[in-house]
Scaffold this motif. Structure first.
Motif, short mmCIF file in Angstrom:
data_model
loop_
_atom_site.label_atom_id
_atom_site.label_comp_id
_atom_site.label_asym_id
_atom_site.label_seq_id
_atom_site.Cartn_x
_atom_site.Cartn_y
_atom_site.Cartn_z
N GLU A 161 0.85 -1.18 0.00
CA GLU A 161 0.00 0.00 0.00
C GLU A 161 0.89 1.24 0.00
OE1 GLU A 161 -3.39 0.80 0.07
OE2 GLU A 161 -3.75 -1.29 -0.48
N PRO A 162 0.62 2.20 -0.87
CA PRO A 162 1.45 3.39 -0.92
C PRO A 162 1.11 4.36 0.22
CG PRO A 162 -0.35 3.60 -2.45
CD PRO A 162 -0.45 2.21 -1.86
N LEU A 163 2.03 5.27 0.43
CA LEU A 163 1.75 6.37 1.36
C LEU A 163 0.66 7.22 0.75
CD1 LEU A 163 5.41 7.40 2.26
CD2 LEU A 163 3.81 6.04 3.65
N ARG A 164 -0.01 7.98 1.57
CA ARG A 164 -1.05 8.87 1.08
C ARG A 164 -0.61 10.32 1.30
NH1 ARG A 164 -5.74 6.61 -1.49
NH2 ARG A 164 -5.69 4.41 -0.97
N ARG A 165 -0.92 11.14 0.34
CA ARG A 165 -0.68 12.57 0.47
C ARG A 165 -1.74 13.16 1.38
NH1 ARG A 165 0.77 14.22 -5.79
NH2 ARG A 165 2.39 12.65 -6.02
N ALA A 166 -1.55 14.38 1.79
CA ALA A 166 -2.54 15.06 2.64
C ALA A 166 -3.90 15.09 1.95
CB ALA A 166 -2.06 16.47 2.97
N SER A 167 -3.88 15.13 0.62
CA SER A 167 -5.13 15.15 -0.15
C SER A 167 -5.80 13.78 -0.20
CB SER A 167 -4.83 15.61 -1.58
OG SER A 167 -3.95 14.68 -2.21
N GLY A 168 -5.08 12.74 0.25
CA GLY A 168 -5.63 11.39 0.20
C GLY A 168 -5.18 10.60 -1.01
N TYR A 169 -4.54 11.27 -1.97
CA TYR A 169 -4.05 10.58 -3.17
C TYR A 169 -2.87 9.70 -2.83
CZ TYR A 169 -7.01 13.58 -6.04
OH TYR A 169 -8.09 14.21 -6.61
N ARG A 170 -2.74 8.62 -3.58
CA ARG A 170 -1.61 7.72 -3.40
C ARG A 170 -0.32 8.42 -3.82
NH1 ARG A 170 -5.88 4.38 -5.12
NH2 ARG A 170 -5.95 2.34 -4.14
N SER A 171 0.77 8.05 -3.15
CA SER A 171 2.08 8.62 -3.45
C SER A 171 3.09 7.48 -3.53
CB SER A 171 2.48 9.60 -2.35
OG SER A 171 3.74 10.15 -2.63
N TYR A 172 3.71 7.32 -4.70
CA TYR A 172 4.62 6.21 -4.95
C TYR A 172 6.05 6.70 -5.07
CZ TYR A 172 0.32 3.77 -6.09
OH TYR A 172 -0.93 3.21 -6.03
N ASP A 173 6.99 5.77 -4.84
CA ASP A 173 8.41 6.09 -5.02
C ASP A 173 8.97 5.19 -6.12
OD1 ASP A 173 8.71 3.57 -3.86
OD2 ASP A 173 9.53 4.33 -1.99
N GLU A 174 10.26 5.32 -6.37
CA GLU A 174 10.91 4.53 -7.42
C GLU A 174 10.87 3.04 -7.13
OE1 GLU A 174 12.05 5.46 -10.44
OE2 GLU A 174 11.27 7.45 -9.99
N GLY A 175 10.83 2.67 -5.86
CA GLY A 175 10.72 1.25 -5.50
C GLY A 175 9.45 0.63 -6.06
N ALA A 176 8.36 1.37 -6.02
CA ALA A 176 7.10 0.88 -6.57
C ALA A 176 7.21 0.70 -8.08
CB ALA A 176 5.96 1.82 -6.22
N VAL A 177 7.90 1.62 -8.73
CA VAL A 177 8.10 1.51 -10.18
C VAL A 177 8.89 0.24 -10.50
CG1 VAL A 177 9.19 2.58 -12.20
CG2 VAL A 177 7.94 4.00 -10.56
N ARG A 178 9.98 0.00 -9.76
CA ARG A 178 10.79 -1.20 -9.98
C ARG A 178 9.98 -2.46 -9.74
NH1 ARG A 178 14.51 2.03 -7.42
NH2 ARG A 178 14.12 1.05 -5.42
N GLN A 179 9.19 -2.48 -8.68
CA GLN A 179 8.40 -3.66 -8.35
C GLN A 179 7.33 -3.92 -9.41
OE1 GLN A 179 7.85 -4.17 -4.26
NE2 GLN A 179 6.39 -5.85 -4.46
N LEU A 180 6.70 -2.87 -9.88
CA LEU A 180 5.70 -3.03 -10.94
C LEU A 180 6.33 -3.54 -12.24
CD1 LEU A 180 3.45 0.03 -10.26
CD2 LEU A 180 2.66 -2.33 -10.44
N ARG A 181 7.52 -3.06 -12.56
CA ARG A 181 8.22 -3.57 -13.75
C ARG A 181 8.54 -5.05 -13.58
NH1 ARG A 181 11.80 1.75 -14.54
NH2 ARG A 181 10.40 2.82 -15.97
N PHE A 182 8.96 -5.42 -12.39
CA PHE A 182 9.24 -6.82 -12.07
C PHE A 182 7.99 -7.66 -12.32
CE2 PHE A 182 9.34 -10.48 -9.34
CZ PHE A 182 10.67 -10.85 -9.18
N ILE A 183 6.87 -7.22 -11.78
CA ILE A 183 5.60 -7.95 -11.92
C ILE A 183 5.21 -8.04 -13.39
CG2 ILE A 183 3.12 -7.89 -11.41
CD1 ILE A 183 3.94 -6.45 -8.72
N ARG A 184 5.28 -6.92 -14.10
CA ARG A 184 4.88 -6.91 -15.51
C ARG A 184 5.77 -7.84 -16.33
NH1 ARG A 184 6.54 -2.28 -18.41
NH2 ARG A 184 7.64 -3.66 -19.77
N ARG A 185 7.06 -7.79 -16.12
CA ARG A 185 7.97 -8.65 -16.89
C ARG A 185 7.78 -10.12 -16.55
NH1 ARG A 185 12.88 -4.35 -16.34
NH2 ARG A 185 12.19 -3.00 -18.03
N ALA A 186 7.53 -10.41 -15.28
CA ALA A 186 7.27 -11.79 -14.88
C ALA A 186 6.00 -12.30 -15.54
CB ALA A 186 7.18 -11.90 -13.36
N LYS A 187 4.97 -11.46 -15.60
CA LYS A 187 3.74 -11.85 -16.29
C LYS A 187 4.00 -12.08 -17.77
CE LYS A 187 -0.39 -10.61 -15.63
NZ LYS A 187 -0.94 -11.95 -15.54
#
Length: 140
Positions: A34-60
């Motif tokens: 689960e990502p951190l949330r901004r004060a506005s309530g929107y999700r906030s991601y870092d580069e780690g999330a990008v790397r993990q999503l690429r990992f998942i996509r490539r594995a799929k």
């Protein structure tokens, strides 16, 4: 307050090449934390999330199931047995792909024979393709 490395879900989706709903789904499935949330309530991601999503996509893309990807993610953090276990999982996936290719080849050859046997004209009850489709499986 957000940091400069903070990314919106839309920015992450664009960088990784997936749909926003896909990211939310992976979060629900526990593949992505689960990502951190901004004060506005929107999700906030870092580069780690990008790397993990690429990992998942490539594995799929390589044919791994979500459950297998979950295992690979856990193994990727295992410094002692991770690489050996990842290799074993990849070998298992390759064997399953080879089995699927063999099955598809068998189906393709059978369909090709039916197409060659069909004259393409005449009575439907004389069509080998239609006969094969209604034939009892035990008779094949």
């Amino acid at each position: 307050m957000t940091t400069p490395a903070s990314l919106t879900i839309g920015a992450v989706a664009k960088r990784v090449g997936v749909n926003i709903d896909t990211i939310r789904y992976y979060e629900r499935e526990g593949l992505l934390p689960e990502p951190l949330r901004r004060a506005s309530g929107y999700r906030s991601y870092d580069e780690g999330a990008v790397r993990q999503l690429r990992f998942i996509r490539r594995a799929k893309d390589l044919g791994f199931t979500l459950e297998e990807i979950r295992d690979l993610l856990a193994l990727s953090a295992d410094r002692h047995r991770g690489v050996k276990a990842v290799k074993q999982r990849a070998q298992q996936r390759l064997a399953a792909i080879d089995d699927r290719i063999a099955e598809l080849t068998r189906v393709r050859n059978g369909l090709e024979q039916l197409i060659e046997a069909c004259p393409g004209h005449g009575s439907p009850d004389q069509c080998p393709i239609l006969q094969a489709l209604v034939q009892d499986e035990g008779a094949v």
